[in-house]
Design an enzyme around this catalytic site. Structure first.
Site, PDB file in Angstrom:
ATOM      1  N   HIS A   1      -9.742   0.427 -25.310  1.00 37.58           N
ATOM      2  CA  HIS A   1      -8.971   0.778 -26.507  1.00 37.58           C
ATOM      3  C   HIS A   1      -7.485   0.962 -26.209  1.00 37.58           C
ATOM      4  O   HIS A   1      -6.664   0.961 -27.126  1.00 37.58           O
ATOM      5  CB  HIS A   1      -9.547   2.043 -27.161  1.00 37.58           C
ATOM      6  CG  HIS A   1      -9.297   3.310 -26.393  1.00 37.58           C
ATOM      7  ND1 HIS A   1     -10.211   3.827 -25.496  1.00 37.58           N
ATOM      8  CD2 HIS A   1      -8.237   4.165 -26.391  1.00 37.58           C
ATOM      9  CE1 HIS A   1      -9.731   4.964 -24.986  1.00 37.58           C
ATOM     10  NE2 HIS A   1      -8.532   5.190 -25.504  1.00 37.58           N
TER      11      HIS A   1
ATOM     12  N   ASP B   1     -16.164   0.300 -23.595  1.00 37.80           N
ATOM     13  CA  ASP B   1     -14.748   0.677 -23.678  1.00 37.80           C
ATOM     14  C   ASP B   1     -14.053   0.505 -22.323  1.00 37.80           C
ATOM     15  O   ASP B   1     -13.297   1.371 -21.880  1.00 37.80           O
ATOM     16  CB  ASP B   1     -14.601   2.119 -24.171  1.00 37.80           C
ATOM     17  CG  ASP B   1     -13.176   2.403 -24.666  1.00 37.80           C
ATOM     18  OD1 ASP B   1     -12.380   1.440 -24.787  1.00 37.80           O
ATOM     19  OD2 ASP B   1     -12.857   3.584 -24.898  1.00 37.80           O
TER      20      ASP B   1
ATOM     21  N   SER C   1      -6.356   8.090 -21.211  1.00 41.11           N
ATOM     22  CA  SER C   1      -7.421   7.093 -21.284  1.00 41.11           C
ATOM     23  C   SER C   1      -7.190   5.959 -20.298  1.00 41.11           C
ATOM     24  O   SER C   1      -6.068   5.458 -20.147  1.00 41.11           O
ATOM     25  CB  SER C   1      -7.510   6.520 -22.701  1.00 41.11           C
ATOM     26  OG  SER C   1      -7.970   7.496 -23.603  1.00 41.11           O
TER      27      SER C   1
END
Length: 284
Positions: free
Chosen positions: A125, A155, A231
């Site tokens: 993402h 992901d 992330s």
């Protein structure tokens, strides 16, 4: 017969003559030099004997104490983990279209160099919808990058940089985690470059629901602080091995900030999602 007449003097008999006295004479320069050298030699021997005697007494009185050896399996401190993995961490800046119009928006995330080719492992993402991707290495050099592989179900994505830094340091991947294990997260939370935090593994095999892309299962739950920008960063065990890739944090509000629950894809599943592994944790 004529008598013998002995004539005696009036005074006492004369004492015997005294023996002649010996006169002391100053020794010559050569003799004085020999005497001085002899005295110095005696002084040096005496000092040496005293030093040896004292040293022997001190050695006997205070024997050397054995010290425990340092085990190579000893866990690293947070600072040591950070210094070990930092050269392998990158900042990712992705630029994409906003709402389908001509305006652009940027997103910041983190990645980790996964092999000797310079491939960067990150969260999918972070680069979703990107038209341009820039990588900043720990030494400050930058490079453009392209998406090499992408798996939205886990992901996870990999990036291929156009240029590599002068010194490339791939991270060590592997190391299964247990509940209670100490872990370190390294990333760029809220744009604060190359930050670190530490905590413990709070749970395993967690499932997280997402607004898009369904759920992700088999996640590692941890409490090391992470925020937007973290992330894609590495979750590292206490031996300096990357054991997971940070993908999300849990917050029941819309604030999007950390409240003590973060999630990471185990490294074995991350490598399997990119076709680089079989989904199992790499051997130690």
């Amino acid at each position: 017969m004529q008598p013998v007449i002995t004539v005696r003097g009036d005074g006492p008999p004369a004492p015997p003559p005294e023996p002649p006295r010996r006169r002391w004479t100053m020794p010559g320069p050569a003799a004085r030099r020999r005497l001085l050298i002899g005295l110095l030699a005696v002084w040096a021997v005496a000092i040496t004997a005293l030093v040896l005697f004292r040293g022997d007494r001190e050695t006997t009185a205070a024997p050397a104490q054995p010290r425990p050896s340092v085990s190579s399996d000893a866990p690293l401190t947070v600072a040591e983990v950070y210094q070990t993995v930092l050269p392998s961490v990158v900042r990712i800046t992705s630029t994409g279209k906003a709402g389908g119009n001509s305006m652009t928006e940027s997103a910041t995330g983190t990645g980790v160099i996964a092999n000797a080719n310079g491939t960067v492992l990150t969260a999918a993402h972070v680069i979703d919808g990107a038209v341009a991707i820039k990588i900043t290495y720990a030494d400050g050099t930058t490079s453009a990058a392209e998406v090499a592989s992408k798996n939205d179900a886990q992901d996870i994505a990999t990036l291929a940089p156009a240029q590599l830094p002068e010194t490339l340091v791939p991270a060590t991947l592997g190391g299964g985690l247990r509940v209670g294990d100490e872990v370190v997260a390294i990333g760029n939370p809220l744009g604060l470059n190359f930050s670190t935090s530490d905590g413990v593994v709070s749970g395993l095999d967690r499932t997280m629901a997402r607004e898009r892309g369904g759920t992700i299962s088999g996640l590692v739950q941890f409490d090391a602080a992470v925020n937007p920008g973290s992330s894609g960063g590495p979750l590292v065990n206490d031996r300096g091995q990357v054991s997971g890739i940070v993908v999300a944090l849990a917050n029941p509000t819309e604030a999007g900030t950390f409240i003590g629950i973060g999630f990471a894809v185990p490294i074995g599943a991350a490598l399997g999602a990119t076709g680089e592994g079989n989904g199992r944790t790499p051997p130690l």
